[in-house]
Scaffold this motif. Structure first.
Motif, PDB file in Angstrom:
ATOM      1  N   PHE A  45       0.817  -0.995   0.059  1.00  0.00           N
ATOM      2  CA  PHE A  45       0.233  -0.150  -0.048  1.00  0.00           C
ATOM      3  C   PHE A  45       1.029   1.259  -0.078  1.00  0.00           C
ATOM      4  CE2 PHE A  45      -3.474  -2.611   1.497  1.00  0.00           C
ATOM      5  CZ  PHE A  45      -4.506  -2.206   0.781  1.00  0.00           C
ATOM      6  N   VAL A  46       1.685   1.242   0.806  1.00  0.00           N
ATOM      7  CA  VAL A  46       2.836   2.526   0.848  1.00  0.00           C
ATOM      8  C   VAL A  46       3.553   2.623  -0.112  1.00  0.00           C
ATOM      9  CG1 VAL A  46       4.862   3.365   2.303  1.00  0.00           C
ATOM     10  CG2 VAL A  46       2.927   2.285   3.293  1.00  0.00           C
ATOM     11  N   ARG A  47       3.894   1.691  -0.813  1.00  0.00           N
ATOM     12  CA  ARG A  47       4.874   1.917  -2.308  1.00  0.00           C
ATOM     13  C   ARG A  47       3.976   2.232  -3.444  1.00  0.00           C
ATOM     14  NH1 ARG A  47       9.919  -1.900  -3.519  1.00  0.00           N
ATOM     15  NH2 ARG A  47       9.790  -0.329  -5.406  1.00  0.00           N
ATOM     16  N   ILE A  48       2.786   1.797  -3.360  1.00  0.00           N
ATOM     17  CA  ILE A  48       1.963   1.907  -4.512  1.00  0.00           C
ATOM     18  C   ILE A  48       1.497   3.410  -4.339  1.00  0.00           C
ATOM     19  CG2 ILE A  48      -0.129   1.614  -5.557  1.00  0.00           C
ATOM     20  CD1 ILE A  48       0.129  -1.339  -5.124  1.00  0.00           C
ATOM     21  N   SER A  49       1.075   3.772  -3.173  1.00  0.00           N
ATOM     22  CA  SER A  49       0.640   5.149  -3.076  1.00  0.00           C
ATOM     23  C   SER A  49       1.860   6.415  -3.126  1.00  0.00           C
ATOM     24  CB  SER A  49       0.147   5.373  -1.546  1.00  0.00           C
ATOM     25  OG  SER A  49      -0.737   4.486  -1.079  1.00  0.00           O
ATOM     26  N   ARG A  50       2.984   5.855  -2.818  1.00  0.00           N
ATOM     27  CA  ARG A  50       4.203   6.920  -3.164  1.00  0.00           C
ATOM     28  C   ARG A  50       4.619   7.133  -4.335  1.00  0.00           C
ATOM     29  NH1 ARG A  50       7.939   5.731   2.220  1.00  0.00           N
ATOM     30  NH2 ARG A  50       7.013   6.559   3.756  1.00  0.00           N
TER      31      ARG A  50
END
Length: 325
Positions: A175-180
């Motif tokens: 979630f964090v990597r996709i969002s960033r």
């Protein structure tokens, strides 16, 4: 007025049930039914998906690549994965699958029960099997409801299935990597083909299963089929539902994993055109379907059977007083 209060107090003292207690009782019964459906659906989804997780992961890997699919190649991929990374790597991404499947299945089965009740009341078929069109509609609406509420989890699960362990350490990391790196809207990439695919898939799956149970009851005279018959009915439902929606499933997976496979899929039709031009209609849009004909019926059969048997068990426990009333 004082006399009325005294009468009510006297009635309660002697253990009499007042008429006004009926309404809360109905509300409690409805709540109990919803909770039963949610729990049964969650368990059904978890058991079914865990049983076929290695096949599901293998299917996704072929769906998002241009490699030619065959049963032999699928077996080689499973065997190579086992030798290189160990037995439990075959279930890589299953934790993300559970995070998605448990709420998805719980919502889908519960919504289906509620839509059946609503449509039954509307068409005048209370506590009876719905006619064909409302039966199909109830399944489709249940699938849409579940897909809309849990879609980002499906995206995360697809990413974890096709990437090495070093890229994403856990679900939150995805979630964090996709969002960033790709933006929040990427979490809903492939949403449209998902909804378009879930309408025939969920609709036909529930429709087929309910129809086969209805025909069985009419022909055999038994109101409830045996467990192995439920598995067979569910297998037929899965086979029909997944075959009807499979090309959209391939498109959905390609769009979900575009960020890690080097492709830029923008639209459904554009994705379809690119797949067909590079790999052909059958080898592209139906890649992995033969594996789905093994995996799908097993998973759907287990899912429907687990849901029904859990519902029956919970009702019996409730009648025997083992659950709260």
């Amino acid at each position: 007025m004082g006399s009325g209060v005294q009468d009510q107090h006297a009635a309660l003292t002697h253990g009499e049930v007042l008429p006004r207690a009926t309404a809360p009782s109905e509300g409690l019964k409805q709540t109990h039914s919803v909770l039963n459906s949610l729990f049964s659906g969650a368990l059904a989804g978890a058991v079914a998906k865990t049983a076929v997780a290695p096949l599901d992961r293998t299917k996704i890997i072929f769906q998002v690549s241009s490699a030619r699919f065959s049963a032999k190649e699928a077996y080689k991929l499973i065997y190579r994965t086992y030798l290189k990374d160990g037995f439990f790597t075959l279930w890589r991404g299953n934790s993300a699958t559970m995070v998605r499947v448990i709420p998805y299945a719980a919502i889908q089965f519960c919504a289906h029960e509620q839509y059946k009740t609503l449509l039954g009341d509307y068409y005048g078929f209370q506590d009876k099997v719905l006619p064909p069109l409302p039966r199909l509609l109830a399944g489709s609406m249940a699938g849409i409801t579940a897909a809309m509420l849990t879609y980002p989890l499906d995206m995360v699960r697809a990413r974890m299935a096709v990437t090495p362990k070093e890229m994403y350490s856990n679900i939150l990391h995805v979630f964090v990597r996709i969002s960033r790196e790709e933006g929040l809207k990427t979490l809903y990439r492939g949403f449209t083909p998902t909804i378009l695919g879930v309408v025939p898939y969920a609709g036909l799956s529930f429709f087929t299963y309910e129809t086969l149970k209805k025909l069985h009851a009419e022909r055999s005279g038994r109101p409830q089929p045996y467990s192995y018959e439920r598995l067979a009915f569910g297998a037929c439902a899965g086979l029909i539902g997944q075959s009807a929606s499979y090309p959209l499933d391939v498109v959905r997976r390609r769009m979900q994993t575009a960020g890690v496979t080097g492709h830029t899929y923008g639209t459904i039709l554009g994705t379809m055109r690119e797949i067909v031009s590079e790999e052909g209609v059958v080898r592209g849009l139906y890649k992995g379907l033969s594996m789905n004909w093994v995996k799908g019926p097993i998973a759907v059969g287990i899912s429907f059977t687990t849901f029904d048997l859990t519902q029956i068990l919970l009702r019996k426990l409730h009648e025997m007083g083992y659950t709260s009333r």
